[in-house]
Scaffold this motif. Structure first.
Motif, PDB file in Angstrom:
ATOM      1  N   TYR A 160      -0.993   5.701   8.152  1.00 28.03           N
ATOM      2  CA  TYR A 160      -0.887   5.979   6.671  1.00 28.03           C
ATOM      3  C   TYR A 160      -1.601   7.596   6.376  1.00 28.03           C
ATOM      4  O   TYR A 160      -0.838   8.512   5.736  1.00 28.03           O
ATOM      5  N   VAL A 177       0.991  -1.136   0.089  1.00 28.99           N
ATOM      6  CA  VAL A 177      -0.012   0.121  -0.028  1.00 28.99           C
ATOM      7  C   VAL A 177       0.913   1.315   0.144  1.00 28.99           C
ATOM      8  O   VAL A 177       0.503   2.121  -0.690  1.00 28.99           O
ATOM      9  N   MET A 193       0.327  10.425   5.128  1.00 27.23           N
ATOM     10  CA  MET A 193      -0.046  11.143   3.769  1.00 27.23           C
ATOM     11  C   MET A 193      -0.211  12.602   3.787  1.00 27.23           C
ATOM     12  O   MET A 193       0.032  13.376   2.807  1.00 27.23           O
ATOM     13  N   MET A 245       1.855  15.347   1.864  1.00 25.72           N
ATOM     14  CA  MET A 245       0.771  16.276   0.859  1.00 25.72           C
ATOM     15  C   MET A 245       1.143  17.737   1.327  1.00 25.72           C
ATOM     16  O   MET A 245       0.993  18.585   0.626  1.00 25.72           O
ATOM     17  N   GLY A 302      -3.898   7.773  -3.409  1.00 28.28           N
ATOM     18  CA  GLY A 302      -3.132   6.469  -3.096  1.00 28.28           C
ATOM     19  C   GLY A 302      -3.912   5.533  -3.132  1.00 28.28           C
ATOM     20  O   GLY A 302      -4.069   4.361  -3.454  1.00 28.28           O
ATOM     21  N   PHE A 303      -4.845   5.527  -1.895  1.00 29.87           N
ATOM     22  CA  PHE A 303      -6.017   4.680  -1.616  1.00 29.87           C
ATOM     23  C   PHE A 303      -6.962   4.314  -2.951  1.00 29.87           C
ATOM     24  O   PHE A 303      -7.156   3.099  -3.118  1.00 29.87           O
ATOM     25  N   THR A 306      -4.931  13.677  -0.835  1.00 33.01           N
ATOM     26  CA  THR A 306      -4.088  12.613  -0.010  1.00 33.01           C
ATOM     27  C   THR A 306      -4.848  11.414  -0.190  1.00 33.01           C
ATOM     28  O   THR A 306      -4.299  10.576   0.441  1.00 33.01           O
ATOM     29  N   ILE A 307      -6.079  11.335  -0.647  1.00 36.94           N
ATOM     30  CA  ILE A 307      -6.759  10.019  -1.112  1.00 36.94           C
ATOM     31  C   ILE A 307      -6.552   9.342  -2.107  1.00 36.94           C
ATOM     32  O   ILE A 307      -6.790   8.134  -2.402  1.00 36.94           O
ATOM     33  N   ILE A 354       1.238   8.655  -7.017  1.00 34.89           N
ATOM     34  CA  ILE A 354       1.746  10.026  -6.999  1.00 34.89           C
ATOM     35  C   ILE A 354       2.696  10.104  -8.150  1.00 34.89           C
ATOM     36  O   ILE A 354       2.674  11.021  -8.884  1.00 34.89           O
ATOM     37  N   THR A 389      -8.423  15.537   1.240  1.00 38.21           N
ATOM     38  CA  THR A 389      -9.239  14.158   0.937  1.00 38.21           C
ATOM     39  C   THR A 389      -9.344  12.885   1.653  1.00 38.21           C
ATOM     40  O   THR A 389     -10.340  12.170   1.575  1.00 38.21           O
ATOM     41  N   ILE A 390      -8.300  12.630   2.413  1.00 40.06           N
ATOM     42  CA  ILE A 390      -8.111  11.396   2.893  1.00 40.06           C
ATOM     43  C   ILE A 390      -8.767  11.221   4.266  1.00 40.06           C
ATOM     44  O   ILE A 390      -9.299  10.158   4.830  1.00 40.06           O
ATOM     45  N   SER A 437       1.002   3.775  -3.435  1.00 36.53           N
ATOM     46  CA  SER A 437       0.642   5.240  -3.188  1.00 36.53           C
ATOM     47  C   SER A 437       1.557   6.029  -3.573  1.00 36.53           C
ATOM     48  O   SER A 437       1.092   7.045  -4.427  1.00 36.53           O
ATOM     49  N   PHE A 438       2.839   5.777  -3.251  1.00 36.45           N
ATOM     50  CA  PHE A 438       4.069   6.620  -3.776  1.00 36.45           C
ATOM     51  C   PHE A 438       3.991   6.694  -5.560  1.00 36.45           C
ATOM     52  O   PHE A 438       4.278   7.427  -6.223  1.00 36.45           O
TER      53      PHE A 438
END
Lengths: 391, 475
Positions: free
Chosen positions: B321, A181, B325, B329, A205-206, A202-203, A189, B265-266, A185-186
């Motif tokens: 995480y 994960v 993140m 960011m 990667g998920f 920020t979401i 990006i 957004t996370i 994720s990176f």
């Protein structure tokens, strides 16, 4: 062994045809390099990301399976392992992209642009070619190491029957999933988000990780439906396995929709100049139709269909939904990647198809070859007996 | 056939889960006796009186704090501009999060047919209800004029008052009230067969009448069971989206704004993971002493504790995480306000809370990778307590550090909680514990009929395991 069964014949057939399709597709697609270089690399990136998503999805679901030991996992364990074993091919596919394509794809590789852009200058300690390369190598090394030990120990168990290996597989899978994960994720990006280097979320990667798992579940359902017509899978695969896989696919569809909506809602409501352009590029012009089709066919329609028990237990219906999901995953990826280059309208280019199909042919060849070499069920796993008898 | 050493056979034992779901030697009768007896026949343990006494004292303090608040106003709290959201919001989010373990266990784990849920589901669902009750108090108290709370509801008012539907605070009203209602229904429906057992076993007339009324005429006929199964599956389906939606909407309270540190957004998935994280920490915090106090170690076994610890580890990693993140960011975005906010969190006046949060939520829980730690009960209890504290600190950091220094340095300020903030907070902990201990005193804390069901399944499985040719050749 009189095991040259219908299964092997099928796999041989898949292998041969895939190879043919692969070579033809790549030769055709390769011609695109000379005709329109930047178009070629856009198509190439798209294809590589799509097939890598199945490779890594297989790796991730394999680790998930080792951790939760659900009954759905044992019938697809060998598919997952073979999928994860395609990683070296994907690494080779990524080489030309990393070696020659960066300048055509990524704005931040242009020194003159970076020099005039304060934000890109700020990001250059992260977004620079050397570090980008180093990270890509690191991701592939980690993925390869995970795929390698997970398949090696599993096949060793086939030979020796040592139940302790299961424990080792589980011990690797926990940290392995965390590593996957993080690295993915990176990688998301680096490879996708930085196509529009000013934008961030920020979401993200998920979202990519969930998309990979979803693509892979759809793929597995289709492959399992084909192979389950033959022995030995015909004996063990039942409707309840498809039911479980259908439920998992549904769960990931919902998860994808949840995260996509969360990202959209927050960026829309914030309406900040550094965030909103990304969506403006994707909901204007002909892209709007794509965005709406994602809402309908990536979420609403499959969600509604998969709520019914019948859809999940009727293999043909489930395969149809899985096929739809594969197409929609492609469209989603297209919608994530291509507006970075073409914010005004949808460019349908023949190289998109040629390279995607060509790369897929090679991928399938390797996949089928891996699958052929091993037994279809990990019979010596101490968990397998109980799991299969409970089905 | 391949050769397998006897050593390998021994090794295969290590693959077994950490002990059984139900301790050895239980029958259907003994399960019923044990769980109903805790309420009806056995002497209430001394520990119950101690905890309830402390909790009740805290409830009295809460009463005092609330009475003073209503007579003076929210000025008795530490809130002011720029930090207008202080303890009230921190505690609200903390309590709502704690409730999530119950919903996850009862809804999602029911649909996933996870049998380990049975011993802890009743208990965790009760926890959800009481946690939501504590959470619900805070926005009402924070309003300043709580008697006007109904203005939040859309009704045709002669004053033309209409809620702002673009505000997630209004979504909260719907999310939380739905959550409370569904959780209550779920809990009550799940109780009905057990209430009938209690009715049949109670000796005192009053207890018979009360349990009898609450059992709604349950006789355990096939039709009753059929309806019951349908209802609980439907409720589970209804409650499943709530596991995710409630805390997502709570996260929108922050993220829909453009405040640095809130607008990211996370937030929705990371809030949901945090909620489940803190919820399981609270289940462990309560289950470990209670199983000891009531000698329930054979029903809430090491296997349950081990599994809950694993859930905590997984959700804790998602939370970690999220922190990672966000920090990355903040730098990657190049946004000066985001960057300053992150820097201020790590080095500013509230830096100790940030680092304590990292220690409690990220570093210490990594011990849970070890099976030895997960099955070491006192250590697990301590870790669960630490995570409870960590999750509270997380909300403190999010609420306070983002508000106290935003865009304009001229409008910066500091926030210090007053004694009344603390009194209200600890008061709700008292309320929660008091309700919880009243619940285990008067109702069966573990689902009797589901445990009997699990017992049957376990025996079936053991029989199957004996009948099957073993996975290991030569075993």
């Amino acid at each position: 062994m009189n095991q040259l069964t219908s299964l092997h014949l099928t796999l041989n057939r898949i292998e041969r045809r895939s190879l043919l399709v692969g070579v033809v597709g790549l030769v055709l697609g390769g011609a695109g390099f000379f005709l329109d270089r930047s178009q070629f690399f856009q198509s190439y990136l798209l294809a590589a990301l799509f097939w890598l998503s199945i490779t890594l999805g297989c790796l991730a679901i394999l680790m998930l399976h080792h951790l939760v030991s659900g009954r759905w996992g044992f019938v697809i364990q060998r598919l997952l392992e073979s999928g994860a074993r395609t990683l070296p091919v994907m690494a080779i596919f990524f080489l030309p992209l990393l070696a020659f394509g960066l300048h055509d794809l990524y704005e931040w590789t242009h020194k003159d642009v970076v020099g005039q852009d304060e934000l890109l200058r700020h990001k250059s300690p992260y977004l620079n070619v050397t570090f980008f390369w180093a990270r890509a190598v690191l991701y592939f090394v980690i993925w390869f190491a995970l795929a390698h030990v997970l398949t090696k120990w599993s096949w060793e168990q086939d030979r020796t029957g040592d139940p302790w290996l299961t424990r080792r597989l589980q011990a690797v899978s926990g940290p392995g999933l965390v590593l996957y994960v993080l690295t993915m994720s990176f990688a998301a990006i680096d490879w996708i988000m930085s196509l529009e280097p000013h934008w961030f979320s920020t979401i993200y990667g998920f979202l990519i990780v969930v998309g990979q798992a979803l693509t892979t579940f759809a793929f597995l359902i289709i492959i399992l439906a084909v192979l389950a017509r033959h022995q030995p899978l015909a004996e063990v695969v039942s409707r309840s396995h498809f039911h479980d896989l259908g439920n998992l696919m549904l769960a990931f569809i919902v998860l994808w929709a949840y995260m996509s909506f969360a990202q959209f809602l927050l960026i829309w409501s914030g309406n900040l100049p550094e965030e909103i352009p990304w969506y403006l590029h994707r909901i204007k012009g002909s892209w709007q139709a794509v965005a709406i089709s994602l809402m309908l066919f990536h979420f609403a329609v499959p969600f509604f269909l998969l709520l019914f028990r019948r859809t999940k237990r009727e293999v043909r219906m489930l395969v149809a939904v899985a096929g739809l999901m594969i197409i929609m995953r492609l469209i989603d990826l297209f919608w994530l990647v291509v507006p970075a280059f073409q914010p005004t309208g949808i460019p349908i280019h023949w190289t998109h198809v040629a390279i995607l199909v060509g790369m897929g042919g090679i991928w399938m060849t390797v996949f089928a070859g891996q699958l052929k070499a091993r037994s279809m069920i990990p019979v010596h796993d101490p968990r397998v007996q109980e799991a299969l008898h409970h089905a | 056939m391949s050769s397998v050493t006897p050593d390998a056979v021994n090794k295969s034992k290590a693959l077994e889960p950490v002990g059984p779901l139900i301790g050895p030697g239980h029958t259907f009768g003994s399960v019923t006796d044990k769980i109903s007896g805790a309420v009806l026949t056995r002497r209430t343990p001394l520990g119950w009186f101690v905890v309830f006494g402390v909790a009740f004292t805290l409830v009295m303090i809460l009463m005092l704090a609330v009475a003073y608040l209503f007579s003076i106003g929210v000025g008795i709290w530490g809130i002011n501009i720029p930090v207008g959201w202080g303890f009230a919001i921190i505690n609200f989010v903390w309590w709502i999060g704690i409730g999530h373990a119950g919903t996850l266990i009862s809804a999602i784990l029911l649909l996933l047919r996870q049998e380990w849920r049975t011993s802890i589901s009743r208990f965790a669902e009760a926890m959800t209800l009481f946690a939501v009750a504590c959470a619900g108090l805070f926005p009402l108290l924070h309003m300043g004029r709580p008697w006007l709370f109904y203005w939040l509801l859309p009704y045709p008012s002669t004053m033309g008052v209409w809620p702002q539907f673009r505000s997630p605070l209004v979504w909260d009203v719907f999310a939380i009230s739905t959550y409370g209602t569904v959780s209550l229904l779920f809990w009550y429906v799940g109780l009905i067969p057990d209430l009938a057992t209690m009715r049949d076993r109670a000796k005192a007339r009053l207890a018979q009448i009360i349990y009898g009324v609450l059992a709604m005429g349950w006789r355990g006929s096939a039709v009753h069971w059929h309806r019951y199964e349908t209802a609980s599956l439907l409720l589970a389906g209804l409650a499943t989206p709530l596991v995710v939606s409630v805390h997502s909407i709570v996260s929108f309270d922050f993220a829909v704004s453009i405040v640095p540190g809130w607008h990211t957004t996370i937030f929705p998935p990371y809030f949901v993971a945090g909620a489940i994280y803190s919820g399981f920490a609270m289940v462990l915090t309560l289950a470990i002493p209670i199983r000891k106090m009531y000698k329930m170690e054979d029903l809430i076994t090491l296997r349950h504790l081990d599994t809950m610890a694993k859930v905590m580890l997984a959700t804790g990693l998602i939370v970690a995480y999220g922190y990672m993140m966000e920090a990355f960011m903040a730098w990657y975005s190049g946004d000066p306000y985001e960057q300053y906010m992150t820097w201020n969190r790590m080095t500013g006046p509230y830096a100790p809370t940030y680092w304590a949060l990292i220690l409690c939520n990220v570093l210490i829980p990594q011990l849970l990778w070890s099976r030895r730690v997960r099955t070491h009960v006192p250590l697990l209890f301590v870790i669960a307590l630490i995570v409870n504290v960590g999750m509270w600190l997380e909300r403190f950091v999010i609420v306070i550090t983002s508000l106290h220094r935003d865009f304009l340095p001229s409008s910066w300020g500091m926030y210090y909680p007053t004694i009344w903030d603390w009194a209200t907070y600890f008061g709700t902990i008292g309320l929660f514990l008091a309700l919880m201990f009243l619940f285990i005193r008067v109702l069966p804390m573990i689902s009797i009929f589901e445990t009997r069901h699990t017992l049957a399944r376990e025996k079936e499985r053991a029989a199957l395991r004996g009948a099957l040719p073993s996975a290991v050749p030569g075993d």
